[in-house]
Scaffold this motif. Structure first.
Motif, PDB file in Angstrom:
ATOM      1  N   LYS A 282       0.855  -1.206   0.000  1.00 41.90           N
ATOM      2  CA  LYS A 282       0.000   0.000   0.000  1.00 41.90           C
ATOM      3  C   LYS A 282       0.884   1.247   0.000  1.00 41.90           C
ATOM      4  N   THR A 283       1.904   1.220   0.827  1.00 40.83           N
ATOM      5  CA  THR A 283       2.797   2.377   0.918  1.00 40.83           C
ATOM      6  C   THR A 283       3.504   2.604  -0.413  1.00 40.83           C
ATOM      7  N   VAL A 284       3.912   1.517  -1.053  1.00 40.05           N
ATOM      8  CA  VAL A 284       4.593   1.642  -2.347  1.00 40.05           C
ATOM      9  C   VAL A 284       3.657   2.268  -3.374  1.00 40.05           C
ATOM     10  N   SER A 285       2.389   1.892  -3.347  1.00 40.72           N
ATOM     11  CA  SER A 285       1.511   2.500  -4.352  1.00 40.72           C
ATOM     12  C   SER A 285       1.328   3.993  -4.065  1.00 40.72           C
ATOM     13  N   ASN A 286       1.329   4.403  -2.811  1.00 41.85           N
ATOM     14  CA  ASN A 286       1.290   5.847  -2.492  1.00 41.85           C
ATOM     15  C   ASN A 286       2.566   6.539  -2.982  1.00 41.85           C
ATOM     16  N   MET A 287       3.667   5.830  -2.861  1.00 40.39           N
ATOM     17  CA  MET A 287       4.954   6.370  -3.302  1.00 40.39           C
ATOM     18  C   MET A 287       4.954   6.577  -4.813  1.00 40.39           C
ATOM     19  N   GLN A 288       4.348   5.618  -5.514  1.00 43.16           N
ATOM     20  CA  GLN A 288       4.287   5.736  -6.975  1.00 43.16           C
ATOM     21  C   GLN A 288       3.421   6.911  -7.412  1.00 43.16           C
ATOM     22  N   GLU A 289       2.375   7.178  -6.638  1.00 38.45           N
ATOM     23  CA  GLU A 289       1.525   8.343  -6.939  1.00 38.45           C
ATOM     24  C   GLU A 289       2.370   9.622  -6.886  1.00 38.45           C
ATOM     25  N   VAL A 290       3.280   9.662  -5.924  1.00 37.57           N
ATOM     26  CA  VAL A 290       4.139  10.843  -5.770  1.00 37.57           C
ATOM     27  C   VAL A 290       5.140  10.925  -6.923  1.00 37.57           C
ATOM     28  N   MET A 291       5.756   9.789  -7.255  1.00 38.18           N
ATOM     29  CA  MET A 291       6.776   9.793  -8.308  1.00 38.18           C
ATOM     30  C   MET A 291       6.169  10.154  -9.662  1.00 38.18           C
ATOM     31  N   ALA A 292       4.933   9.708  -9.885  1.00 37.20           N
ATOM     32  CA  ALA A 292       4.262  10.007 -11.163  1.00 37.20           C
ATOM     33  C   ALA A 292       4.064  11.507 -11.345  1.00 37.20           C
ATOM     34  N   ARG A 293       4.136  12.249 -10.240  1.00 41.22           N
ATOM     35  CA  ARG A 293       3.952  13.711 -10.317  1.00 41.22           C
ATOM     36  C   ARG A 293       5.260  14.457 -10.120  1.00 41.22           C
ATOM     37  N   GLY A 294       6.341  13.728 -10.264  1.00 42.30           N
ATOM     38  CA  GLY A 294       7.661  14.365 -10.214  1.00 42.30           C
ATOM     39  C   GLY A 294       8.230  14.555  -8.823  1.00 42.30           C
ATOM     40  N   GLY A 295       7.508  14.093  -7.802  1.00 42.57           N
ATOM     41  CA  GLY A 295       8.001  14.247  -6.427  1.00 42.57           C
ATOM     42  C   GLY A 295       9.283  13.455  -6.210  1.00 42.57           C
ATOM     43  N   LYS A 296      10.143  13.991  -5.367  1.00 37.53           N
ATOM     44  CA  LYS A 296      11.427  13.334  -5.100  1.00 37.53           C
ATOM     45  C   LYS A 296      11.304  12.486  -3.837  1.00 37.53           C
ATOM     46  N   ILE A 297      11.345  11.182  -4.031  1.00 39.52           N
ATOM     47  CA  ILE A 297      11.156  10.282  -2.885  1.00 39.52           C
ATOM     48  C   ILE A 297      12.476   9.971  -2.182  1.00 39.52           C
ATOM     49  N   VAL A 298      12.474  10.168  -0.872  1.00 40.09           N
ATOM     50  CA  VAL A 298      13.536   9.614  -0.031  1.00 40.09           C
ATOM     51  C   VAL A 298      12.915   8.393   0.632  1.00 40.09           C
ATOM     52  N   MET A 299      13.338   7.214   0.204  1.00 43.72           N
ATOM     53  CA  MET A 299      12.713   5.992   0.726  1.00 43.72           C
ATOM     54  C   MET A 299      13.513   5.434   1.893  1.00 43.72           C
ATOM     55  N   LEU A 300      12.834   5.302   3.029  1.00 44.82           N
ATOM     56  CA  LEU A 300      13.458   4.755   4.236  1.00 44.82           C
ATOM     57  C   LEU A 300      12.891   3.355   4.441  1.00 44.82           C
ATOM     58  N   SER A 301      13.753   2.356   4.263  1.00 41.84           N
ATOM     59  CA  SER A 301      13.264   0.985   4.350  1.00 41.84           C
ATOM     60  C   SER A 301      14.420   0.036   4.668  1.00 41.84           C
ATOM     61  N   ASP A 302      14.113  -1.258   4.632  1.00 39.45           N
ATOM     62  CA  ASP A 302      15.141  -2.278   4.832  1.00 39.45           C
ATOM     63  C   ASP A 302      15.565  -2.828   3.471  1.00 39.45           C
ATOM     64  N   ALA A 303      16.530  -3.748   3.479  1.00 38.28           N
ATOM     65  CA  ALA A 303      17.088  -4.245   2.214  1.00 38.28           C
ATOM     66  C   ALA A 303      15.990  -4.811   1.311  1.00 38.28           C
ATOM     67  N   LYS A 304      15.076  -5.568   1.897  1.00 39.24           N
ATOM     68  CA  LYS A 304      13.988  -6.174   1.120  1.00 39.24           C
ATOM     69  C   LYS A 304      13.119  -5.101   0.456  1.00 39.24           C
ATOM     70  N   GLY A 305      12.737  -4.125   1.239  1.00 40.58           N
ATOM     71  CA  GLY A 305      11.883  -3.054   0.738  1.00 40.58           C
ATOM     72  C   GLY A 305      12.566  -2.262  -0.361  1.00 40.58           C
ATOM     73  N   LEU A 306      13.828  -1.952  -0.145  1.00 44.70           N
ATOM     74  CA  LEU A 306      14.559  -1.161  -1.142  1.00 44.70           C
ATOM     75  C   LEU A 306      14.774  -1.964  -2.425  1.00 44.70           C
ATOM     76  N   ALA A 307      15.007  -3.269  -2.274  1.00 41.73           N
ATOM     77  CA  ALA A 307      15.201  -4.104  -3.459  1.00 41.73           C
ATOM     78  C   ALA A 307      13.908  -4.158  -4.277  1.00 41.73           C
ATOM     79  N   GLU A 308      12.783  -4.217  -3.589  1.00 37.52           N
ATOM     80  CA  GLU A 308      11.508  -4.321  -4.298  1.00 37.52           C
ATOM     81  C   GLU A 308      11.050  -3.018  -4.916  1.00 37.52           C
ATOM     82  N   ALA A 309      11.309  -1.906  -4.235  1.00 41.29           N
ATOM     83  CA  ALA A 309      10.683  -0.668  -4.702  1.00 41.29           C
ATOM     84  C   ALA A 309      11.588   0.554  -4.679  1.00 41.29           C
TER      85      ALA A 309
END
Ligand code: M6R
Length: 363
Positions: A282-309
């Motif tokens: 769910k969080t990743v899909s919110n993140m994609q909404e931001v990226m689709a509008r040019g927003g600059k994402i700073v993603m704070l996650s673990d290795a698994k999360g970062l590898a996936e998204a």
């Protein structure tokens, strides 16, 4: 004594692992027999918990609301003291009222406590200063054992408040018998591991520092989180504005599309707190909404999360995999470091930010 650090805030962030170890030990040590909390608190004769505080302490309460409700099945109302005290909320003797304050002197929190005195079943305070006004007027005083916190921006007091509140939620679950024994002891183990994890998380400091050098150029920032990471998003925004003077807002990830998304453009860094947990997709899909509008994402996650998204995000901060509901305690560290290094980069007065006092004794 800054202990060799440039600022008290840096020292207080770094010492969280050892400070938390003492707090965790104090509140969970009696595992086999009676815990310290068991003598003082009875969660079987209450209908609800009310938690009241200001600023960062109120965000500790907000985080703990998730724990009390999910772990112990206790309904929790949270409020900021300056609203609660004038709202005239009904309080019965089956309410446990908890007041959280580092200084123990915050005027609005003290007034909220006085409002509840004589109405609530019990007045409990979670304080750092044991001889404070708030402590003196409470039935039960739970010290957070953080040691003196000098930086105006609260760091170790916040995570120690979280530890005490987590131990209380576990105590409530135990007394109300809402969890099987194995589930409860797994949660206890997760809390016991937190001090060690706090030290591991500090390894992200290099990454955070590099990102902070970029972040310092922006005028605004947004923090997003879901579940118990939502209050931490609010805390991240509070910390950043407090010491770097960058305008920042925290939102629940799912709320973005209901208005704040209109703010997104390529001048808007968005810090997304996204551990690889059950809410990750769910969080990743919110993140994609931001990226689709040019927003600059700073993603704070673990290795698994970062590898996936993490692939298309602007910046990444990697922390160890942290299981269970208490993960916000460890995730607080990168959030604090981000505010700290951004402020250092901007050259602001980190320990004494403008217009702020450590203890707010005016209403
Ligand atoms: O002493 P208290 O915990 O009652 O203080 C409450 C707030 O004033 C405090 O947490 C404030 O928000 C911090 N400066 C935030 O870093």
């Amino acid at each position: 004594d800054k202990g060799g650090y440039r600022h008290f805030m840096a020292k207080e962030i770094a010492e969280q692992s050892s400070v938390l170890a003492a707090a965790v030990k104090f509140y969970l040590s009696g595992r086999e027999g009676q815990t310290m909390l068991e003598n003082d608190l009875d969660f079987t004769n209450i209908d609800r918990v009310v938690m009241v505080a200001c600023g960062t302490a109120s965000l500790a309460c907000f985080t703990a609301k998730y724990w009390f409700e999910q772990i112990a099945g206790v309904p929790v109302e949270i409020d900021i003291a300056s609203e609660f005290r004038y709202r005239e909320p009904p309080i019965s003797d089956r309410t446990l009222a908890i007041f959280v304050s580092q200084s123990g002197e915050t005027a609005d929190t003290l007034a909220a406590l006085r409002y509840c005195a004589g109405k609530a079943g019990k007045i409990v305070s979670v304080v750092n200063v044991a001889e404070s006004s708030i402590a003196r007027e409470s039935d039960v005083v739970l010290p957070i054992l953080a040691g003196p916190e000098i930086g105006v921006a609260s760091t170790k007091a916040f995570t120690c408040q979280l530890v005490v509140l987590a131990a209380m939620a576990l105590q409530a679950a135990r007394q109300r018998k809402v969890l099987p024994a194995e589930a409860l002891s797994k949660l206890e183990d997760q809390l016991l591991q937190m001090p060690g994890l706090m030290a591991d998380v500090m390894t992200c400091e290099g990454q955070v520092k590099a990102i902070s050098q970029q972040l310092a150029r922006f005028k605004d920032a947004i923090f997003l989180g879901r579940g118990a990471m939502y209050p931490l998003a609010l805390e991240g925004a509070l910390k950043l504005k407090e010491i770097s003077y960058i305008h920042a807002e925290g939102y629940a990830s799912g709320e973005l599309k209901h208005g704040p998304i209109a703010l997104i453009d390529d001048d808007m860094p968005v810090v997304v707190i996204a551990p690889h947990d059950e809410m990750f997709d769910k969080t990743v899909s919110n993140m994609q909404e931001v990226m689709a509008r040019g927003g600059k994402i700073v993603m704070l996650s673990d290795a698994k999360g970062l590898a996936e998204a993490g692939g298309e995000t602007w910046q990444q901060i990697e922390v160890p995999q942290i299981e269970g509901p208490f993960a916000p305690i460890a995730y607080a560290v990168p959030i604090q470091l981000l505010a700290y290094h951004t402020a250092v980069e901007k050259g602001t007065d980190v320990d004494q930010p403008r217009n702020l006092a450590k203890s707010v004794t005016v209403e």
